[in-house]
Design a protein around this motif. Structure first.
Motif, short mmCIF file in Angstrom:
data_model
loop_
_atom_site.label_atom_id
_atom_site.label_comp_id
_atom_site.label_asym_id
_atom_site.label_seq_id
_atom_site.Cartn_x
_atom_site.Cartn_y
_atom_site.Cartn_z
N ASP A 12 -6.79 2.88 -11.76
CA ASP A 12 -6.69 1.46 -11.43
C ASP A 12 -7.07 1.20 -9.98
OD1 ASP A 12 -5.89 0.87 -13.99
OD2 ASP A 12 -3.80 0.44 -13.46
N VAL A 13 -6.57 2.03 -9.09
CA VAL A 13 -6.90 1.90 -7.66
C VAL A 13 -8.40 2.09 -7.46
CG1 VAL A 13 -6.61 2.96 -5.38
CG2 VAL A 13 -4.61 2.53 -6.84
N ALA A 14 -8.98 3.07 -8.14
CA ALA A 14 -10.41 3.35 -7.99
C ALA A 14 -11.28 2.22 -8.52
CB ALA A 14 -10.76 4.65 -8.70
N SER A 15 -10.78 1.46 -9.48
CA SER A 15 -11.58 0.38 -10.06
C SER A 15 -11.43 -0.93 -9.27
CB SER A 15 -11.20 0.15 -11.52
OG SER A 15 -9.89 -0.37 -11.61
N ASP A 16 -10.48 -0.98 -8.35
CA ASP A 16 -10.26 -2.19 -7.54
C ASP A 16 -11.19 -2.14 -6.33
OD1 ASP A 16 -9.30 -4.23 -5.90
OD2 ASP A 16 -7.24 -3.93 -6.57
N ALA A 17 -11.89 -3.22 -6.06
CA ALA A 17 -12.86 -3.27 -4.97
C ALA A 17 -12.26 -3.88 -3.69
CB ALA A 17 -14.08 -4.07 -5.41
N THR A 18 -10.96 -3.93 -3.58
CA THR A 18 -10.31 -4.56 -2.43
C THR A 18 -10.28 -3.63 -1.23
OG1 THR A 18 -8.89 -5.76 -3.94
CG2 THR A 18 -8.19 -5.67 -1.67
N ASP A 19 -10.84 -4.06 -0.13
CA ASP A 19 -10.66 -3.46 1.20
C ASP A 19 -10.28 -1.96 1.15
OD1 ASP A 19 -10.28 -3.28 3.97
OD2 ASP A 19 -8.25 -4.09 3.86
N PRO A 20 -11.25 -1.06 0.88
CA PRO A 20 -10.90 0.34 0.67
C PRO A 20 -10.25 1.03 1.86
CG PRO A 20 -13.28 0.06 0.73
CD PRO A 20 -12.68 -1.30 0.76
N ASP A 21 -10.51 0.56 3.09
CA ASP A 21 -9.91 1.22 4.25
C ASP A 21 -8.58 0.61 4.67
OD1 ASP A 21 -11.01 -1.11 5.21
OD2 ASP A 21 -11.82 -0.20 7.03
N GLY A 22 -7.98 -0.22 3.83
CA GLY A 22 -6.70 -0.84 4.14
C GLY A 22 -5.49 -0.08 3.59
N TRP A 23 -5.72 1.05 2.98
CA TRP A 23 -4.64 1.82 2.36
C TRP A 23 -3.97 2.73 3.38
CZ3 TRP A 23 -3.15 1.19 -2.69
CH2 TRP A 23 -3.99 0.41 -3.48
N ARG A 24 -2.68 3.04 3.12
CA ARG A 24 -1.92 3.99 3.95
C ARG A 24 -0.99 4.77 3.03
NH1 ARG A 24 1.01 0.48 8.08
NH2 ARG A 24 1.18 -0.92 6.34
N ALA A 25 -0.67 6.00 3.42
CA ALA A 25 0.13 6.84 2.53
C ALA A 25 1.11 7.71 3.31
CB ALA A 25 -0.79 7.72 1.69
N VAL A 26 2.17 8.09 2.62
CA VAL A 26 3.13 9.05 3.14
C VAL A 26 3.52 9.97 1.99
CG1 VAL A 26 5.10 7.50 2.79
CG2 VAL A 26 5.29 9.35 4.44
N ALA A 27 3.56 11.28 2.27
CA ALA A 27 3.83 12.25 1.20
C ALA A 27 4.51 13.49 1.74
CB ALA A 27 2.52 12.64 0.51
N GLY A 28 5.11 14.22 0.82
CA GLY A 28 5.77 15.47 1.16
C GLY A 28 6.40 16.08 -0.07
N SER A 29 7.15 17.13 0.15
CA SER A 29 7.82 17.83 -0.94
C SER A 29 8.83 16.91 -1.62
CB SER A 29 8.55 19.06 -0.41
OG SER A 29 7.65 19.96 0.15
N ARG A 30 8.97 17.15 -2.90
CA ARG A 30 9.94 16.38 -3.68
C ARG A 30 11.35 16.78 -3.29
NH1 ARG A 30 10.67 17.47 -9.64
NH2 ARG A 30 12.35 16.05 -10.08
#
Length: 183
Positions: A12-30
């Motif tokens: 779904d994210v890949a099919s959306d054409a909205t501002d691709p460089d506006g994303w931010r993420a945070v991740a780590g171990s569960r």
């Protein structure tokens, strides 16, 4: 909140054409289990939470859900800003051979330009993501063998989603028999 396969959310994210460089993420171990947590968001699209684990080195499995319809002032400080060291991207495969060749040509040109002139690493990253038509990319806070504080704050903020996704992921892990060691 609808729990879905993690691949469906990324599609779904890949099919959306909205501002691709506006994303931010945070991740780590569960927290307290096998796998990883990932929150990624865009101000106008919302915030997603994915829980994944590697069934084997070639098979990543997981679940996820949209936990907020937009990134507001309360969530914004929990996601990294442009000064963060890490980067992430979502990538789709080229549609066909001609599209792959076109992307390769753009990528080669972007790398040539950056090789010939002084460049900023962030500009190189952005130009490469644009050359390969990444639908979502941006800064990321990530700890390979731990959890950033922001990840814990997001998990606490979306406690109900955290519990539901944890339960769903634990069911996947149990069904795949990857929660047991062997010798």
């Amino acid at each position: 909140m609808r729990v879905r396969d993690w691949d469906d959310i990324l599609a779904d994210v890949a099919s959306d054409a909205t501002d691709p460089d506006g994303w931010r993420a945070v991740a780590g171990s569960r927290r307290g289990g096998l796998g990883e947590d990932l929150y990624f968001g865009h101000p106008s699209i919302g915030l997603y939470h994915l829980k994944t684990y590697a069934k084997n080195p070639r098979d990543l499995r997981g679940v996820g859900a949209q936990v907020a319809r937009r990134v507001d002032d309360g969530l914004d400080p929990l996601l990294p800003d442009a000064d963060s060291d890490g980067r992430f991207a979502v990538q789709s495969a080229p549609e066909d051979e001609a599209h792959a060749e076109e992307m390769a040509t753009r990528l080669t040109e972007a790398l040539r330009v950056h090789a010939e002139a002084p460049t900023d690493p962030d500009h190189l990253f952005e130009d490469v993501m644009e050359a390969v038509e990444s639908p979502a990319f941006g800064p990321m806070e990530y700890e390979f063998d731990g959890r950033p504080d922001e990840l814990d704050e997001l998990s606490d903020t979306f406690e109900e989603a955290e519990e539901l996704l944890t339960s769903e992921l634990d069911d996947l892990i149990e069904d795949d028999d990857v929660d047991r060691g062997f010798h």
